[in-house]
Design a protein around this motif. Structure first.
Motif: not given
Length: 544
Positions: A144-151, A525-530
């Motif tokens: 959650e602190r670093h961000g990741v692209g997939t669930n 890729l949009t670069g968004v880590a959602a």
């Protein structure tokens, strides 16, 4: 850029004469509900077992708000994707993955997890094969602190728990040690793990008795979890395939827990043709009231490493240092060689093992070819590689990776047709399944050979996976479900990776949403880590 697919994107109102009616603004904008995105006129597979329909999908925030016709009459969208000719489906769910080199990278671009995104995958289960950390909350906090692209959905791993208490030793736990292990599993479940995973094929987990596994599985069971297993034997190493299946089912009965077979298969020439026997055992258990599911990857080669595939388990008791001591003792190494020859035969011989770790002199060669180059026996060639690779970081450990060609096509197809078998990748570094599993299954087993239908492929990759594994509001295109959505071209969705080029991104996914955010837009890729780390909700009040 010239598009090769028959559908296109446009802002609502632009080029109105060329767009679908869904992109026409309603007569009275004051009555229309605002929305973020309208996916218009696609061939919609909603994640269920039924066939497709032409429909619109509307997204606001992280949720789906509408699936059906005439969305433009009700919603005023900021963006519209004209999906005419495209397949629109829930984002795929991968029940069994090894994405650590991506999702745990210090590079935020790597953490986008592109190999899975370009397959249309939006949710991955991690911590499989018994490897999941007991520190579930701390692990979730890191993502959650670093961000990741997939669930991500986490398992707590039997191997990780056992190693903390017993190390690499081949012994039973004391009562106090077993209690400590049970408490770790209980705490991990209360922190949001979806269940207990095991990899009983691998040392030191292979040293555990069935009763030891049952004791820990019960802790997951009373908190509503599942038992996910790389079973003890998919071949003829120890219990044998059918004996191992019986053990999994017994663990489920004794612990009163749903069981899930990871990457179900009949591995090696000794058990080719036995898929039907496995199916019958599982169907008998289901008829008796057990909840039993499985996942499967659509490849004829598994991914492993030389130590796991060839070394006898007693040889690795105590870990790598103990193994190297045994390899320096002539009588002991002679015994190891004899057992390795038997295991090599189980795997189909040295020609069936393709060395797949990247960046080594033997990369892309069979064990037979390497042995010939070195003018030595294949078993001795394998031992040399085991000695040279194995210590240090992931790059060093990659020396032993192999793609093991050990499955029969008829067995693979029989498992694939079973209504309780999901699509998974078991995606690991060096094997094309990491980059190409879902398009490989679609291209080869749906379009070319028609083993299963498009409806079945999507259901087994979405809704059935969500239902089987306990994911809430995922896996379906329904109002108030999370907006994990893939839009792909049915003519272009295809794998590009192969065994010699395992890191080529798949093609055909033109739009991909994770929690309502576009992570692939017009094929890029949009670069968004959602991505989010999903939490299992324990049942009852056992975690208070």
């Amino acid at each position: 850029m010239t598009r090769r697919h028959p559908y296109r994107y446009a802002a609502c109102g632009a080029l109105a004469s060329l767009l679908l009616a869904a992109c026409t603004a309603p007569d009275d904008d004051t009555t229309a509900e605002p929305a973020d995105l309208l996916i218009a006129g696609g061939t919609v597979y909603d994640g269920g077992p039924d066939g497709p329909r032409i429909a619109d999908v509307v997204v606001t925030g992280d949720r789906i708000v509408h699936v059906g016709p005439d969305a433009a009459a009700r919603y005023r969208a900021e963006r519209t994707i004209d999906a005419d000719g495209a397949i629109v489906a829930p984002g795929f769910i991968d029940p069994h993955t090894h994405p650590g080199s991506y999702i745990r990278s210090q590079d935020p671009d790597e953490r986008l997890n592109a190999p899975w995104l370009f397959q249309g995958v939006t949710t991955l289960f991690i911590g499989v094969d018994g490897g999941g950390t007991p520190d579930v909350a701390a692990d979730r906090d890191w993502f959650e602190r670093h961000g990741v692209g997939t669930n991500l959905a986490q398992y707590v791993g039997f191997g990780a728990v056992r190693s903390r208490v017993l190390g690499q030793d081949a012994r039973a736990p004391t009562d106090d040690e077993l209690q400590r292990m049970r408490e770790m599993v209980a705490n991990a479940m209360c922190e949001g793990a979806f269940g207990l995973s095991t990899g009983l094929f691998y040392a030191p987990q292979s040293f555990a008795t069935t009763d030891e596994v049952v004791a820990l599985a019960r802790e997951a069971a009373i908190r509503g979890g599942r038992y996910d297993t790389h079973q003890r034997d998919e071949s003829s190493y120890t219990l044998g395939l059918l004996g191992s299946v019986a053990e999994v089912l017994e663990i489920g009965r004794s612990a009163d827990i749903p069981v899930h077979f990871a990457h179900i298969k009949a591995l090696g020439t000794d058990v080719h043709g036995r898929a039907g026997d496995v199916v019958r055992l599982i169907e008998q258990a289901q008829a008796a009231g057990q909840t039993v599911t499985a996942d499967q990857y659509p490849w004829l080669a598994s991914g492993s490493n030389l130590s796991a595939a060839l070394l006898p388990r007693w040889a690795v008791d105590g870990g790598r240092a103990a193994l190297l001591e045994r390899l320096d003792d002539p009588p002991t190494v002679a015994r190891i060689r004899d057992e390795m020859r038997e295991n090599l035969q189980r795997r189909g011989g040295a020609e069936a093992l393709l060395l797949s770790g990247q960046g080594w002199p033997w990369t892309g060669k069979t064990l037979q070819a390497v042995a010939a180059e070195w003018d030595t026996d294949p078993v001795d060639a394998a031992l040399r590689i085991v000695r040279e690779g194995g210590d240090g970081d992931a790059a060093a450990r990659s020396a032993q990776r192999v793609s093991s060609f050990n499955m029969d096509r008829e067995d693979v197809e029989l498992f694939m047709r079973q209504p309780w078998v999901l699509t998974s990748s078991d995606g690991s570094d060096g094997h094309p399944r990491q980059y190409a599993t879902f398009p490989e299954k679609y291209e080869r087993f749906v379009r070319q050979d028609r083993v299963i239908s498009v409806d079945d492929f999507i259901h087994r990759s979405t809704g059935l996976s969500a239902d089987s594994l306990g994911l809430e509001r995922r896996g379906y295109l329904r109002p108030d479900h999370f907006a994990d959505i893939v839009v792909f071209d049915p003519e272009r969705f295809a794998p590009k990776a192969d065994y010699l080029n395992p890191r080529r991104l798949s093609e055909g996914v033109d739009y991909l949403l994770v929690n309502g955010a576009l992570v692939i837009d017009d094929g890029s890729l949009t670069g968004v880590a959602a991505g989010r780390v999903l939490r299992h909700r324990p049942v009852g009040d056992v975690c208070r």
